[in-house]
Design a protein around this motif. Structure first.
Motif, PDB file in Angstrom:
ATOM      1  N   GLY A 309       0.181  -1.251   0.155  1.00 11.71           N
ATOM      2  CA  GLY A 309      -0.591   0.124  -0.221  1.00 11.71           C
ATOM      3  C   GLY A 309       1.225   1.598  -0.068  1.00 11.71           C
ATOM      4  N   THR A 310       2.453   0.963   0.484  1.00  6.41           N
ATOM      5  CA  THR A 310       3.183   2.029   0.154  1.00  6.41           C
ATOM      6  C   THR A 310       2.901   2.658  -1.026  1.00  6.41           C
ATOM      7  OG1 THR A 310       4.588   1.029   1.860  1.00  6.41           O
ATOM      8  CG2 THR A 310       5.189   2.908   0.677  1.00  6.41           C
ATOM      9  N   PRO A 311       2.358   3.831  -1.581  1.00  2.00           N
ATOM     10  CA  PRO A 311       3.445   5.192  -2.789  1.00  2.00           C
ATOM     11  C   PRO A 311       3.981   4.494  -3.429  1.00  2.00           C
ATOM     12  CG  PRO A 311       1.415   6.777  -1.474  1.00  2.00           C
ATOM     13  CD  PRO A 311       2.420   5.069  -0.328  1.00  2.00           C
ATOM     14  N   ILE A 312       4.359   4.691  -4.394  1.00  2.59           N
ATOM     15  CA  ILE A 312       5.664   4.178  -5.202  1.00  2.59           C
ATOM     16  C   ILE A 312       6.510   5.216  -5.143  1.00  2.59           C
ATOM     17  CG2 ILE A 312       6.670   3.770  -7.820  1.00  2.59           C
ATOM     18  CD1 ILE A 312       4.526   1.202  -8.072  1.00  2.59           C
ATOM     19  N   GLY A 313       6.147   6.296  -5.344  1.00  5.61           N
ATOM     20  CA  GLY A 313       6.711   7.834  -5.286  1.00  5.61           C
ATOM     21  C   GLY A 313       7.591   7.915  -4.099  1.00  5.61           C
ATOM     22  N   PHE A 314       6.892   7.272  -2.753  1.00  7.32           N
ATOM     23  CA  PHE A 314       7.686   7.380  -1.984  1.00  7.32           C
ATOM     24  C   PHE A 314       9.194   6.290  -1.613  1.00  7.32           C
ATOM     25  CE2 PHE A 314       7.703   6.111   2.513  1.00  7.32           C
ATOM     26  CZ  PHE A 314       8.176   7.015   3.372  1.00  7.32           C
ATOM     27  N   VAL A 315       8.872   4.873  -1.624  1.00  4.50           N
ATOM     28  CA  VAL A 315       9.871   4.352  -1.750  1.00  4.50           C
ATOM     29  C   VAL A 315      11.123   4.499  -2.956  1.00  4.50           C
ATOM     30  CG1 VAL A 315      10.535   1.556  -2.829  1.00  4.50           C
ATOM     31  CG2 VAL A 315       7.817   2.100  -2.221  1.00  4.50           C
ATOM     32  N   PHE A 316      10.483   4.943  -4.032  1.00  6.75           N
ATOM     33  CA  PHE A 316      11.740   6.021  -4.901  1.00  6.75           C
ATOM     34  C   PHE A 316      12.208   7.150  -4.575  1.00  6.75           C
ATOM     35  CE2 PHE A 316       9.983   3.940  -8.695  1.00  6.75           C
ATOM     36  CZ  PHE A 316      11.253   3.398  -9.255  1.00  6.75           C
ATOM     37  N   GLU A 317      11.401   7.642  -3.200  1.00  2.72           N
ATOM     38  CA  GLU A 317      12.043   8.866  -2.508  1.00  2.72           C
ATOM     39  C   GLU A 317      13.860   8.245  -1.758  1.00  2.72           C
ATOM     40  OE1 GLU A 317       9.648  10.918  -0.232  1.00  2.72           O
ATOM     41  OE2 GLU A 317       8.467  12.087  -2.820  1.00  2.72           O
ATOM     42  N   VAL A 347       1.784  -3.355  -4.075  1.00  2.00           N
ATOM     43  CA  VAL A 347       0.979  -4.870  -3.929  1.00  2.00           C
ATOM     44  C   VAL A 347       1.379  -5.451  -4.384  1.00  2.00           C
ATOM     45  CG1 VAL A 347      -0.849  -3.416  -5.616  1.00  2.00           C
ATOM     46  CG2 VAL A 347       0.696  -4.762  -6.723  1.00  2.00           C
ATOM     47  N   LYS A 348       0.965  -7.005  -3.775  1.00  2.00           N
ATOM     48  CA  LYS A 348       2.012  -8.400  -3.810  1.00  2.00           C
ATOM     49  C   LYS A 348       2.372  -8.491  -4.961  1.00  2.00           C
ATOM     50  CE  LYS A 348      -2.170  -9.623   0.036  1.00  2.00           C
ATOM     51  NZ  LYS A 348      -3.086 -10.330   0.437  1.00  2.00           N
ATOM     52  N   ALA A 349       2.078  -8.374  -5.702  1.00  2.77           N
ATOM     53  CA  ALA A 349       2.724  -8.679  -6.907  1.00  2.77           C
ATOM     54  C   ALA A 349       3.925  -7.621  -7.323  1.00  2.77           C
ATOM     55  CB  ALA A 349       1.322  -8.833  -8.644  1.00  2.77           C
TER      56      ALA A 349
END
Length: 571
Positions: A309-317, A347-349
Motif C-alpha cells: 500500500g506504500t505509494p511507489i513515489g515514496f519508495v523511489f524517494e 501491491v503483493k505482485a
C-alpha cells in the motif's frame, strides 16, 4: 547428492545487472503518510470491504474478506484510521483505477490480538482456509491464491514440490536477498507445504549466479535434516525461473500444451510464498509486507521491506530517483510493465521497481520488416513459432494465431530480444490476446442477452397459455342452470313449464327476490323528492336492469310476456 539436470529449448543470457542491489542487506522502509491498499491484488474475486470511512484499524486486521474460494483476504499493514474507500490508480499499464482502502497511520503500529491456531493439529482444509484468510498468494508474479494450489488434487497426491528460487530476470534480486537472510524459515514453509500436498520430495532450484543464497539454503537444509529436501543449483539462463522451464530442468518433465504441472504430479511455488506460509501459520502474521528491489536509474539501488500500500513515489524517494528518469517499470526489463504514475501503490505482485533512463535503456530502434530468419523460434522457451504468431496477430487473424498456441506464450520477451528487425513481438501477442479476450467477453454478453430474450419470450408464452387454460377451466366448471322448482304441480291444474322457459323464470324470480330484499334492507332513496310510489318504480326499474344483465350473461336476449308484465310499473 548429484542430481541429473535437464535442459529446455531456447532462452537467452542478458546482462544480469544484479550486483548493485545486493551490496547492502534488506532495509525496512518507514511508513508513508498514507497507505493505499487495493482490495483486488490477486487472481480471482475482489475482496469485500470490512471497514468504513472513519474506522480505526489495527496492524494485521482484515479490511477485505475473500470473495469466494478463488480469492484472498486483505489486511491493514499498520494501525491507523480509514480516511477513504474509493477508486485509486493501480500499478498497471492500463492506467485504470480500482477500489482501495486508504489508511492514515497513527504511528503506534498497534497489532490486532492474534487468534491461536494450532496448524499441527488442524486438517489440511482448515489450514488452507487459514491461509486464505491470511491473504497468502503467490509472490513470484502470478499472485494466484496459495491455498488453492496447496490441494493434493489427484488421488495419489503430489510427487514433487518445486520451490522456485531461480529469479532469472535482470535487475531483480528480492528473492536472492530473502534466501540469504531467511533460508531456514523458507525451508520450514516448504516442509509445511510438502505435508499439505503429500509430496514425496522437495526440490529447491537456485541459479548458479546466486552462490550466497544457494549456500545458505544448503546449510539450512542440513540443519533441518530432511532427506526429502534437496537444494539444486541450476545453470543461469533466462527464463529458467518460468515454472514449466524450471520443472523441466529439475525433473525432466515437459508439460505439454493444454496441460498443467499438477497433471504430472508436480507443483511449483516461489520461495517468498513459502516464507509467507510459514509466517502466517507459525507467527500468525498475515501478508502485509514484501521485499521489493529498487534498481536502475537511482542513487541507492537496494532491496526494501515495504508495507503493501506504500505509494511507489515514496519508495523511489528513499532510493534517490535521478532527475533524468524517463520511465518507471514494475518488474524487470524483460517482462515488466510501465507504471502510469508514482502515486500507484506497492501491491503483493510488486517484486521490483525499475527506473529507466535513455542512457540505461536506449530508445528502441525503428521496426523493420520480418525477414523470417527463425531466430525468434530458436530462442522461444515455449517451443512456439513466434514469427507465425506475429504475422497472424498483425493481420488480426486471431483464429490462426490461436491455432499456433498463442496462449502458450509466457511473454518472456526472448523473441523480441534476439529479433534482428527490432520488432516488439510481445506487444503484438499481448494485443492479440486482449482482442481475443474482448471478443469472448462480447460473445458471452451477447449469448447472455439472447438467453434472457428467449427466456422472456418463453415466459410470456407460458403465461398466455396458463391464462387460456384457466379461462377454459372456469368455463368448463360453470354449472349449467338447473330448472327452478315450482310450488304447483301439473296435477293441480297448471301446465308444467317448458325446458326453455324454466331458466328464464328462475332468473326473473331471482331478480324479484333481490329487489324485494333490497327494498326491505335499504331506506328509500331520495325520500325528500320522491313519493313512495315513485320510489317503488325506481326500484322496479333497477330490478329490470339487473334482470336484463343476467339474461345477457346467460346468452338469452329474449323477454317473455310474463317478464314484461311482472316488470311493468304500477301507476
Amino acid at each position: 547428492m548429484l542430481r541429473k539436470l535437464f535442459s529446455f529449448n531456447g532462452g537467452v543470457k542478458p546482462d544480469p545487472n544484479k550486483g548493485a542491489s545486493t551490496r547492502e542487506p534488506i532495509a525496512r522502509l518507514p511508513l508513508p503518510p498514507q497507505l493505499i491498499i487495493p482490495l483486488h491484488q490477486h487472481i480471482g474475486g475482489t475482496p469485500r470491504p470490512l471497514v468504513k470511512v472513519g474506522d480505526r484499524v489495527l496492524h494485521g486486521q482484515r479490511i477485505g474478506a475473500a470473495d469466494g474460494n478463488v480469492s484472498s483476504a486483505v489486511h491493514a499493514p499498520t494501525s491507523g484510521t480509514v480516511v477513504a474507500i474509493e477508486p485509486r490508480l493501480m500499478p498497471h499499464a492500463s492506467g485504470l483505477s480500482s477500489m482501495a482502502v486508504v489508511i492514515e497511520p497513527d504511528g503506534q503500529d498497534q497489532r490486532i490480538e492474534r487468534e491461536p491456531f494450532d496448524w499441527h493439529a488442524a486438517t489440511p482444509g482448515e489450514v488452507r482456509d487459514y491461509l486464505r484468510d491470511a491473504g497468502v498468494v503467490g509472490l513470484g508474479g502470478a499472485v494466484f491464491p496459495s491455498h488453492l494450489k496447496l490441494s493434493p488434487g489427484k488421488a495419489g497426491g503430489t510427487d514433487t514440490l518445486v520451490l522456485n528460487g531461480a529469479e532469472c530476470e535482470p535487475f531483480i534480486t528480492c528473492d536472492d536477498m530473502l534466501m540469504r537472510s531467511e533460508a531456514e524459515d523458507i525451508l520450514r514453509g516448504a516442509l509445511v507445504m510438502q505435508k499439505m500436498l503429500a509430496a514425496k520430495q522437495v526440490l529447491v532450484g537456485v541459479e548458479d549466479n546466486k552462490p550466497e543464497a544457494a549456500a545458505a539454503l544448503k546449510a539450512a537444509a542440513a540443519a533441518l535434516g530432511h532427506a526429502s529436501l534437496d537444494v539444486v543449483v541450476v545453470p543461469t539462463r533466462y527464463p529458467a525461473g518460468g515454472a514449466k522451464q524450471l520443472i523441466r530442468v529439475l525433473t525432466g518433465i515437459e508439460v505439454p500444451h493444454g496441460s498443467r504441472s499438477t497433471d504430472y504430479g508436480v507443483q511449483c511455488f516461489n520461495v517468498a510464498t513459502a516464507l509467507a506460509v510459514w509466517n502466517a501459520l507459525e507467527h500468525g502474521e498475515p501478508l502485509t509486507r514484501r521485499i521489493v528491489t529498487v534498481a536502475g536509474n537511482v542513487d541507492r539501488p537496494r532491496n526494501f521491506d515495504v508495507a503493501i500500500g506504500t505509494p511507489i513515489g515514496f519508495v523511489f524517494e528513499h532510493a534517490g530517483l535521478k532527475p533524468d528518469t524517463d520511465k518507471l517499470i514494475m518488474g524487470g526489463p524483460m517482462m515488466g510493465i510501465p507504471l502510469p504514475g508514482v502515486e500507484a501503490p506497492v501491491v503483493k505482485a510488486t517484486n521490483c521497481l525499475l527506473a529507466s533512463s535513455p542512457a540505461l535503456f536506449p530508445p528502441p530502434e525503428p521496426e523493420l520488416p520480418c525477414i523470417r530468419c527463425g531466430e525468434c523460434a530458436r530462442a522461444c522457451p515455449a517451443d512456439l513459432q513466434p514469427f507465425e504468431l506475429y504475422w497472424h496477430s498483425r493481420a488480426r487473424n486471431f483464429g490462426r494465431a490461436q491455432e499456433y498456441h498463442l496462449f502458450d506464450c509466457i511473454e518472456c520477451g526472448c523473441c523480441a530480444y534476439v529479433c534482428p528487425s527490432h520488432i516488439p513481438l510481445v506487444d503484438y501477442y499481448r494485443y492479440a490476446k486482449s482482442e481475443i479476450w474482448a471478443r469472448e467477453r462480447d460473445k458471452d454478453a451477447a449469448d447472455s442477452a439472447r438467453e434472457r430474450f428467449e427466456f422472456r419470450n418463453w415466459r410470456a408464452e407460458r403465461e398466455k397459455e396458463e391464462k387460456a387454460a384457466k379461462l377454459a377451466a372456469r368455463s368448463a366448471a360453470k354449472p349449467a342452470a338447473k330448472p327452478a322448482a315450482t310450488d304447483k304441480s301439473p296435477a293441480e291444474g297448471e301446465a308444467a313449464a317448458t325446458p326453455a322457459e324454466d331458466p328464464k323464470k328462475a332468473l326473473i324470480e331471482a331478480a324479484m327476490a333481490r329487489a324485494k330484499a333490497q327494498k326491505e334492507a335499504v331506506a328509500a332513496k331520495n325520500t325528500d323528492t320522491l313519493t313512495p310510489a315513485q320510489q317503488a318504480q325506481v326500484e322496479a326499474a333497477e330490478a329490470r336492469r339487473k334482470l336484463a344483465a343476467d339474461m345477457v350473461a346467460t346468452g338469452s336476449g329474449e323477454t317473455t310476456s310474463e317478464t314484461a308484465t311482472a316488470d311493468k310499473p304500477t301507476e
